[in-house]
Design a protein around this motif. Structure first.
Motif, PDB file in Angstrom:
ATOM      1  N   LEU A  10       0.844  -1.187   0.000  1.00  0.00           N
ATOM      2  CA  LEU A  10       0.000   0.000   0.000  1.00  0.00           C
ATOM      3  C   LEU A  10       0.882   1.240   0.000  1.00  0.00           C
ATOM      4  N   ASN A  11       0.310   2.363  -0.436  1.00  0.00           N
ATOM      5  CA  ASN A  11       1.020   3.634  -0.352  1.00  0.00           C
ATOM      6  C   ASN A  11       0.022   4.769  -0.250  1.00  0.00           C
ATOM      7  N   ASN A 103     -23.130  -6.923  18.847  1.00  0.00           N
ATOM      8  CA  ASN A 103     -24.124  -7.354  19.839  1.00  0.00           C
ATOM      9  C   ASN A 103     -24.798  -8.663  19.451  1.00  0.00           C
ATOM     10  N   GLY A 104     -24.305  -9.276  18.363  1.00  0.00           N
ATOM     11  CA  GLY A 104     -24.888 -10.534  17.913  1.00  0.00           C
ATOM     12  C   GLY A 104     -26.100 -10.365  17.008  1.00  0.00           C
ATOM     13  N   ARG A 105     -26.497  -9.108  16.753  1.00  0.00           N
ATOM     14  CA  ARG A 105     -27.706  -8.855  15.965  1.00  0.00           C
ATOM     15  C   ARG A 105     -27.464  -7.902  14.783  1.00  0.00           C
ATOM     16  N   LEU A 106     -26.532  -6.994  14.927  1.00  0.00           N
ATOM     17  CA  LEU A 106     -26.317  -5.984  13.895  1.00  0.00           C
ATOM     18  C   LEU A 106     -25.704  -6.580  12.628  1.00  0.00           C
ATOM     19  N   THR A 107     -25.754  -5.800  11.547  1.00  0.00           N
ATOM     20  CA  THR A 107     -25.059  -6.137  10.297  1.00  0.00           C
ATOM     21  C   THR A 107     -24.018  -5.056  10.058  1.00  0.00           C
ATOM     22  N   TRP A 108     -22.789  -5.473   9.747  1.00  0.00           N
ATOM     23  CA  TRP A 108     -21.681  -4.517   9.656  1.00  0.00           C
ATOM     24  C   TRP A 108     -20.925  -4.731   8.338  1.00  0.00           C
ATOM     25  N   TYR A 109     -20.861  -3.683   7.528  1.00  0.00           N
ATOM     26  CA  TYR A 109     -20.107  -3.725   6.277  1.00  0.00           C
ATOM     27  C   TYR A 109     -18.847  -2.875   6.414  1.00  0.00           C
ATOM     28  N   ASN A 110     -17.694  -3.462   6.146  1.00  0.00           N
ATOM     29  CA  ASN A 110     -16.434  -2.735   6.123  1.00  0.00           C
ATOM     30  C   ASN A 110     -16.092  -2.409   4.671  1.00  0.00           C
ATOM     31  N   LEU A 111     -16.108  -1.126   4.344  1.00  0.00           N
ATOM     32  CA  LEU A 111     -15.943  -0.652   2.971  1.00  0.00           C
ATOM     33  C   LEU A 111     -14.606   0.064   2.795  1.00  0.00           C
ATOM     34  N   ASP A 112     -13.867  -0.328   1.754  1.00  0.00           N
ATOM     35  CA  ASP A 112     -12.616   0.369   1.445  1.00  0.00           C
ATOM     36  C   ASP A 112     -12.194   0.025   0.015  1.00  0.00           C
ATOM     37  N   LEU A 113     -11.105   0.631  -0.423  1.00  0.00           N
ATOM     38  CA  LEU A 113     -10.579   0.379  -1.767  1.00  0.00           C
ATOM     39  C   LEU A 113     -10.192  -1.088  -1.925  1.00  0.00           C
ATOM     40  N   PRO A 114     -10.246  -1.608  -3.145  1.00  0.00           N
ATOM     41  CA  PRO A 114      -9.929  -3.030  -3.363  1.00  0.00           C
ATOM     42  C   PRO A 114      -8.582  -3.460  -2.807  1.00  0.00           C
ATOM     43  N   GLU A 115      -7.536  -2.632  -2.973  1.00  0.00           N
ATOM     44  CA  GLU A 115      -6.215  -3.028  -2.486  1.00  0.00           C
ATOM     45  C   GLU A 115      -6.171  -3.102  -0.960  1.00  0.00           C
ATOM     46  N   THR A 116      -6.960  -2.267  -0.310  1.00  0.00           N
ATOM     47  CA  THR A 116      -7.037  -2.298   1.144  1.00  0.00           C
ATOM     48  C   THR A 116      -7.829  -3.500   1.628  1.00  0.00           C
ATOM     49  N   CYS A 135     -14.522  -1.410  -2.804  1.00  0.00           N
ATOM     50  CA  CYS A 135     -14.964  -0.420  -3.786  1.00  0.00           C
ATOM     51  C   CYS A 135     -14.626   0.977  -3.265  1.00  0.00           C
ATOM     52  N   SER A 136     -14.400   1.909  -4.163  1.00  0.00           N
ATOM     53  CA  SER A 136     -14.248   3.302  -3.758  1.00  0.00           C
ATOM     54  C   SER A 136     -15.587   3.830  -3.270  1.00  0.00           C
ATOM     55  N   VAL A 137     -15.580   4.604  -2.205  1.00  0.00           N
ATOM     56  CA  VAL A 137     -16.816   5.182  -1.700  1.00  0.00           C
ATOM     57  C   VAL A 137     -17.394   6.189  -2.693  1.00  0.00           C
ATOM     58  N   LEU A 138     -16.583   6.645  -3.658  1.00  0.00           N
ATOM     59  CA  LEU A 138     -17.050   7.596  -4.666  1.00  0.00           C
ATOM     60  C   LEU A 138     -17.675   6.903  -5.871  1.00  0.00           C
ATOM     61  N   ASP A 139     -17.645   5.579  -5.885  1.00  0.00           N
ATOM     62  CA  ASP A 139     -18.287   4.787  -6.935  1.00  0.00           C
ATOM     63  C   ASP A 139     -19.576   4.217  -6.345  1.00  0.00           C
ATOM     64  N   GLU A 140     -20.710   4.734  -6.782  1.00  0.00           N
ATOM     65  CA  GLU A 140     -21.969   4.366  -6.139  1.00  0.00           C
ATOM     66  C   GLU A 140     -22.348   2.894  -6.312  1.00  0.00           C
TER      67      GLU A 140
END
Length: 268
Positions: A10-11, A103-116, A135-140
């Motif tokens: 990464l850089n 908490n055993g109930r929530l749904t969690w998405y970790n979003l970042d660039l493909p290389e990350t 995905c880039s957060v700027l790409d809908e």
């Protein structure tokens, strides 16, 4: 999960996630400290990376941990109120908050660039209620991968200082236009520190540069069109948690003025 060493490639802005991860892990390893991140402690030794710059950068590490404390409080409050919520952690890096907050109930998405996400997936191998989006957060297109909807929390930590005002506006517009019940906790840099990334030596060493900042929700103007303010917060409370003696100066307006901000707002 195996114990094979991971050598991140990464850089720039993407590389800053490693400095943040190191700061949390090293702080957590000291039993005298109040902030603990067991997952970071467990995984830091899996990374084959030269952390010498991060080790010497107390300005960076103190700020990272202080903001983690405040974000943890804000996220925990939201989850307590909406236990079946969906969280989208934008520019997640190697963040471990999902494991502190689950908490055993929530749904969690970790979003970042493909290389990350490639680095993250090689370590965490997340799936199910806690998963990743590359995905880039700027790409809908990323919104299509958020399958579970409802009460939505968007965490934007350690990102906007590397974006332009137009990019922040586009990111928030994507959230506004595709999600109902959107609630946002977004860190911003004090404008005074834009172009002063040299203060944090480990960040400067990655080649990343600070490009944008805001002191309060009202500073956002049309950048946050379609949202309304909940509150303006900052990392001073986190600094007090880590260093009680900080209370001797924390009351001073100038301290809060220059501290990193956490702006909390929701879809109007």
């Amino acid at each position: 999960m195996n114990n094979e060493k991971i050598k991140p490639k990464l850089n720039g802005t993407a590389e800053t996630m490693l400095q943040c991860f190191y700061a949390r892990a090293m702080h957590s390893k000291n039993p005298k400290n109040k902030f603990h991140d067991a997952k970071a402690e467990e995984l830091i030794d899996r990374l084959d990376y030269d952390f010498s710059n991060a080790k010497k950068d107390t300005a960076m590490s103190g700020g990272i941990v202080a903001r983690s404390v405040v974000f943890d409080e804000l996220v925990s409050e939201f989850i307590s109120k909406y236990p079946d919520c969906t969280v989208v952690n934008i520019a997640c890096g190697l963040d471990t908050r999902a494991y502190r907050m689950d908490n055993g109930r929530l749904t969690w998405y970790n979003l970042d660039l493909p290389e990350t996400i490639e680095v993250r997936d090689s370590i965490y191998q997340e799936k199910g209620r806690i998963s990743t989006i590359a995905c880039s957060v700027l790409d809908e297109k990323w919104v299509e991968q958020v399958k579970v909807r409802g009460k939505m929390l968007f965490i934007i930590e350690g990102l906007t200082m590397y974006m332009t005002a137009d990019e922040v506006k586009k990111m928030l517009a994507i959230i506004r236009d595709h999600f109902d019940n959107a609630y946002v906790c977004m860190e911003t840099l004090c404008p005074y520190f834009v172009k002063k990334e040299g203060i944090e030596k480990s960040i400067k060493a990655t080649g990343a540069t600070f490009t944008w900042g805001a002191n309060c929700f009202d500073d956002l103007g049309d950048i946050a069109a379609g949202f309304r303010k909940v509150k303006d917060d900052n990392i001073v409370r986190g600094m007090l948690t880590l260093t009680p003696l900080y209370g001797l100066v924390a009351w001073m307006p100038i301290v809060k003025k220059f501290a990193q901000k956490i702006l909390v707002f929701e879809k109007a």
